[in-house]
Design a protein around this motif. Structure first.
Motif: not given
Length: 193
Positions: A116-139
């Motif tokens: 659970r701790r790992t999936t919680r960390r991944w969900l934070i990544w999806w809603r945090g640092p991932f939002l600032a990537t150029e990859v998300l802009l391209a998607i």
């Protein structure tokens, strides 16, 4: 939906073949730092597949290169469809476990075998640092209607095909995130799908 979701060896064999094709393209180029020749410098990984992808744990080599010019020796690690950066879990496991955690709620994706701790960390990544990537802009430019509050589910829902095809496409979209040593890694992904 995720209780009996497992990916077979053929799925990972396909991903490895695609990674090899990407690696060949990177290896045919020059060192991004100095322009020197690139030599094979693959390294071992110990990927975790959890309950979702136990057969993926057999694919242990991360394709990579290092500069052959004396004094440089920098790495050029190609984008990968199997590994999501430096995470120990396979890329597809990160996606599926995150989807399961979203479906179950409260980041409790026990059916996947990921803590659970790992999936919680991944969900934070999806809603945090991932939002600032150029990859998300391209998607977001490619797939209209991607809701950032519902990541990664909102991306998967817009991808056509079977579950395996959706996962492969999602890994392809995320592949530029898997390397920092090859500039514009997405150019090596073109025509490889």
């Amino acid at each position: 939906m995720f209780d009996h979701f497992t990916l077979k060896g053929e799925f990972f064999a396909t991903l490895e073949a695609l990674d090899r094709a990407i690696a060949r393209r990177v290896g045919a180029s020059r060192c991004p730092a100095c322009g020197g020749p690139l030599h094979v410098g693959n390294f071992p990984r110990k990927p975790r597949g959890a309950l979702i992808a136990p057969e993926g744990e057999a694919f242990l080599v991360r394709f990579s290169f290092c500069c052959g010019r004396e004094g440089c020796r920098r790495r050029a690690t190609p984008p990968s469809l199997r590994f999501l950066g430096r995470r120990v879990y396979l890329g597809v496991v990160v996606i599926v476990a995150s989807l399961a955690a979203q479906a179950v709620g409260a980041a409790s994706a026990q059916p996947t075998g990921v803590p659970r701790r790992t999936t919680r960390r991944w969900l934070i990544w999806w809603r945090g640092p991932f939002l600032a990537t150029e990859v998300l802009l391209a998607i977001r430019a490619r797939l209209v209607g991607v809701d950032v509050a519902g990541l990664p589910r909102s991306i998967i829902e817009r991808l056509p095909g079977t579950t395996d095809e959706q996962m492969r496409t999602m890994l392809h979209l995320l592949a530029p995130l898997t390397t920092g040593s090859v500039l514009d890694g997405s150019r090596f992904l073109r025509d490889v799908a």
